[in-house]
Each structure stands twice: as structure tokens, then as C-alpha cells.
Design a protein around this motif. Structure first.
Motif, PDB file in Angstrom:
ATOM      1  N   ALA A   1      30.495  48.904  10.807  1.00  0.00           N
ATOM      2  CA  ALA A   1      29.567  49.673  11.644  1.00  0.00           C
ATOM      3  C   ALA A   1      30.344  50.524  12.635  1.00  0.00           C
ATOM      4  CB  ALA A   1      28.631  48.735  12.388  1.00  0.00           C
ATOM      5  N   PHE A   2      29.964  51.780  12.768  1.00  0.00           N
ATOM      6  CA  PHE A   2      30.594  52.693  13.710  1.00  0.00           C
ATOM      7  C   PHE A   2      29.615  53.067  14.819  1.00  0.00           C
ATOM      8  CE2 PHE A   2      33.488  53.412  10.160  1.00  0.00           C
ATOM      9  CZ  PHE A   2      34.707  53.538  10.802  1.00  0.00           C
ATOM     10  N   ILE A   3      30.144  53.306  15.992  1.00  0.00           N
ATOM     11  CA  ILE A   3      29.368  53.824  17.115  1.00  0.00           C
ATOM     12  C   ILE A   3      29.732  55.287  17.309  1.00  0.00           C
ATOM     13  CG2 ILE A   3      28.957  53.681  19.605  1.00  0.00           C
ATOM     14  CD1 ILE A   3      29.616  50.704  19.427  1.00  0.00           C
ATOM     15  N   ARG A   4      28.737  56.145  17.416  1.00  0.00           N
ATOM     16  CA  ARG A   4      28.997  57.565  17.666  1.00  0.00           C
ATOM     17  C   ARG A   4      28.545  57.911  19.080  1.00  0.00           C
ATOM     18  NH1 ARG A   4      27.204  60.602  11.994  1.00  0.00           N
ATOM     19  NH2 ARG A   4      28.797  59.598  10.681  1.00  0.00           N
ATOM     20  N   SER A   5      29.468  58.463  19.830  1.00  0.00           N
ATOM     21  CA  SER A   5      29.170  58.848  21.209  1.00  0.00           C
ATOM     22  C   SER A   5      28.857  60.338  21.283  1.00  0.00           C
ATOM     23  CB  SER A   5      30.363  58.521  22.107  1.00  0.00           C
ATOM     24  OG  SER A   5      31.526  59.192  21.658  1.00  0.00           O
ATOM     25  N   PRO A   6      28.207  60.799  22.353  1.00  0.00           N
ATOM     26  CA  PRO A   6      27.896  62.221  22.497  1.00  0.00           C
ATOM     27  C   PRO A   6      29.167  63.068  22.479  1.00  0.00           C
ATOM     28  CG  PRO A   6      26.686  60.917  24.106  1.00  0.00           C
ATOM     29  CD  PRO A   6      27.656  59.987  23.466  1.00  0.00           C
ATOM     30  N   GLY A   7      29.109  64.207  21.830  1.00  0.00           N
ATOM     31  CA  GLY A   7      30.260  65.105  21.784  1.00  0.00           C
ATOM     32  C   GLY A   7      31.109  64.964  20.547  1.00  0.00           C
ATOM     33  N   MET A   8      30.904  63.888  19.762  1.00  0.00           N
ATOM     34  CA  MET A   8      31.691  63.725  18.545  1.00  0.00           C
ATOM     35  C   MET A   8      31.324  64.795  17.526  1.00  0.00           C
ATOM     36  SD  MET A   8      31.740  59.568  18.012  1.00  0.00           S
ATOM     37  CE  MET A   8      32.660  59.700  16.477  1.00  0.00           C
TER      38      MET A   8
ATOM     39  N   ASN B   1      34.514  56.653  25.407  1.00  0.00           N
ATOM     40  CA  ASN B   1      33.674  57.537  24.601  1.00  0.00           C
ATOM     41  C   ASN B   1      34.468  58.518  23.747  1.00  0.00           C
ATOM     42  OD1 ASN B   1      30.622  57.182  25.399  1.00  0.00           O
ATOM     43  ND2 ASN B   1      31.788  56.980  27.295  1.00  0.00           N
ATOM     44  N   ASN B   2      35.797  58.450  23.810  1.00  0.00           N
ATOM     45  CA  ASN B   2      36.647  59.336  23.015  1.00  0.00           C
ATOM     46  C   ASN B   2      37.804  58.525  22.449  1.00  0.00           C
ATOM     47  OD1 ASN B   2      35.804  62.412  23.692  1.00  0.00           O
ATOM     48  ND2 ASN B   2      35.569  61.140  25.524  1.00  0.00           N
ATOM     49  N   TRP B   3      38.184  58.836  21.205  1.00  0.00           N
ATOM     50  CA  TRP B   3      39.340  58.145  20.636  1.00  0.00           C
ATOM     51  C   TRP B   3      40.635  58.753  21.152  1.00  0.00           C
ATOM     52  CZ3 TRP B   3      40.780  53.801  18.805  1.00  0.00           C
ATOM     53  CH2 TRP B   3      41.973  53.678  18.091  1.00  0.00           C
TER      54      TRP B   3
END
Length: 320
Positions: free
Chosen positions: A29-36, A126-128
Motif C-alpha cells: 500500500a502506498f500513501i500519496r501526498s498533495p503535490g506528487m 510529505n516528500n521523498w
């Protein structure tokens, strides 16, 4: 290793020691944050060479850039801090945008430096990849938090609307810093950094933003495919890599050597870069710079200076 393509179909890239493939259904499962934003869909017809048409870097720095990109695709660190320095017109921001677009695309790829530790950690959650633009200097607290996030470190803060509860996070992230002046001067920071000095682009070699984006869009699938090949090679070779000397970022260097699959370029480039960082730190210190001048003036072949602390202080005052 699984990488979210971040497309509407929720496809993922699966990387193993045997190779890589795109899966229609993700086993994790992946989480996607705003801006991706979405990664380019990698091409099996891979080619890393077009990357160098997009980056204004020296040939000697190419192994370092590849090592940084391959490290950024790991599940965990330690991750190096890539420092891009150069005067106006060296395409530092464009280099950072390309590198991020191949690993962690974002609608806002370059950010201003955070104002405090809390803002930094929120951004990191929120960013990698952390990319900070227009740095004139690095404040001590920011240098410390970059070091912690490079090799691993925790952050605790009070939970909002609570007097006794804490919010805890343990993060490792790759990061890129963009500046004009040397910022990697603190020893603990320099141990974790890769420092690239960019040179101005000749007017005849410049291109418009439209041309640049078209070139990136054209070549990105093949470049990403070639990077995935290297990550697969790293998974295949990592257990057979044995370095004679381990630097501070030994795990990163082992991974980079494994990803080369026998090329043997990264170690020499990395150790030379570290030596340059040491000299950069010394030259940034007025005391160290003056001491080197004093030692350079010694008549003794051994460049040895002897005397009391009082005499040394006098010599430093005279030289400064």
C-alpha cells in the motif's frame, strides 16, 4: 523494491535482482501526498547517455550523480546530500529538477529553505526527496537536521491541542541543496555530502525552457529504465561488495559500487570529492587558512612549526 508510478491506474515498478517490471496491482500500500506527480513510464529500451545532454555537469561528476540517483531509489538510507554550487547561468535549478523528476516528481519541485525544524520535518514527511533552492548559507540547526535525515534521526514535538502527547517521526531522505557560495563547510555535513561545482553554459549551448522540457520528456523513459537496471544490479551484487576502507557513508558507497556492476568508477570519484570537501571546509575557516599559509612558509622540508602557544598566537595575529 517497489516504486509507485503515481499514475491514475496505481501501477508500480517492481525491482528484483533479476530485473524490473511494471505491475498493474501493487502488493504493498502506498500513501500519496498533495503535490506528487507521475513518474515517466520506464522503457525497456534503456539508455543512460541522454541524461548527460540534460545535465550541465563535468564528466568527472557523472559517477556521483548516478550514485545519488540509484541511492534515492533505495527503501532506506543512508542517503547523501547533493550540493549544487555555481554562479548565475550554470543551470543548477534545471539539474535539480531533472534529478527529482526521475525519482520523486512534484508539482513544486524546488522549495525555499524551511524556517524551523518543525516545518522541515513536515516537508520531509510529505516528500521523498528534499530540494532547497537559493541557499546563501546553512544555519547550524538546518545543517544538523539535514545530517540527521541523511543518516537517520528522530524528531519529537508536542501534539497539537494536547499538553502531554507527542508526535514522533523517524525519517531518512535524500536531499539536494542549490546555492552560489560554499555551504558544505561543517565537518559532520561534509561527511554526508556530494559537492558538485557547475560551470556557466556558453550562450551557443543554451536552449529555451520549451526545448529543454521536450528533450526531457523524450528521453526520460529510457533514462529511468537505465536507472532501474542499476538498482537491479545493486540488489544482485550487494552481498559480494567488500570495501577495504569504509567512509562515513559506507552503506551508500557499497550500494553505489554494487549498482555499477563492474564499472569501478564511483570509488575514485567519491574519495576525490570527499578530499575536495575537506579542503573547502579548511579554506572557509580564517584560522585554518592562516595556519596553512604559515605552514607553507616553513623552510623545513617537513613543514614543521615548533613553539609555544603564545608564539603561535603571535604568528597567527601577524599573518591575519
Amino acid at each position: 523494491i517497489y516504486i509507485d508510478l503515481c499514475d491514475r491506474l496505481w501501477r508500480v515498478i517492481e525491482i528484483t535482482a533479476e530485473g524490473w517490471q511494471i505491475l498493474d496491482r501493487s502488493p504493498v500500500a502506498f500513501i500519496r501526498s498533495p503535490g506528487m506527480a507521475a513518474l515517466p513510464v520506464p522503457d525497456t529500451d534503456t539508455d543512460i547517455n541522454p541524461l548527460w545532454q540534460l545535465l550541465n555537469i563535468k564528466e568527472a561528476h557523472m559517477p556521483l550523480v548516478l550514485a545519488f540517483l540509484v541511492a534515492a531509489m533505495r527503501m532506506h538510507g543512508p542517503f547523501p546530500i547533493l550540493v549544487l554550487l555555481g554562479e548565475q547561468g550554470t543551470a543548477k535549478s534545471s539539474v535539480a529538477r531533472v534529478l527529482r523528476s526521475l525519482t520523486d516528481p512534484s508539482t513544486v519541485p524546488l522549495r525555499a529553505p524551511p524556517t524551523d525544524n518543525r516545518d522541515f520535518m513536515v516537508s520531509a514527511m510529505n516528500n521523498w526527496m528534499i530540494v532547497m533552492d537559493n541557499l546563501s548559507r546553512i544555519k547550524p540547526w538546518l545543517s544538523d537536521v539535514l545530517c540527521r535525515i541523511s543518516t537517520g534521526g528522530g524528531h519529537a514535538t508536542r501534539e497539537l491541542y494536547s499538553e502531554a502527547d507527542e508526535v514522533l517521526c523517524e525519517l531518512q531522505r535524500p536531499s539536494i541543496l542549490i546555492g552560489i557560495d560554499d555551504v558544505a563547510t561543517r565537518p559532520d555535513f561534509a561527511d554526508r555530502a556530494l559537492l558538485l561545482h557547475l560551470v556557466p553554459i556558453a550562450k551557443a549551448d543554451r536552449m529555451t525552457e520549451r526545448q529543454f522540457k521536450k528533450l526531457l520528456q523524450q528521453h526520460a523513459p529510457k533514462i529511468l529504465g537505465a536507472l532501474l537496471d542499476r538498482v537491479s544490479a545493486a540488489l544482485r551484487n550487494i552481498d559480494s561488495v567488500h570495501l577495504k576502507e569504509l567512509p562515513r557513508m559506507g552503506d551508500f558507497l557499497e550500494w553505489a559500487v554494487a549498482a555499477e556492476d563492474g564499472e569501478g568508477l564511483i570509488q575514485a570519484a567519491y574519495y576525490e570529492n570527499q578530499a575536495n570537501l575537506v579542503m573547502t571546509g579548511l579554506e572557509a575557516s580564517p584560522v585554518a587558512r592562516t595556519l596553512m599559509e604559515i605552514m607553507g612558509d616553513c623552510d623545513d622540508d617537513l613543514q614543521e612549526w615548533k613553539g609555544s602557544a603564545t608564539a603561535l598566537l603571535a604568528a597567527l595575529n601577524d599573518a591575519m
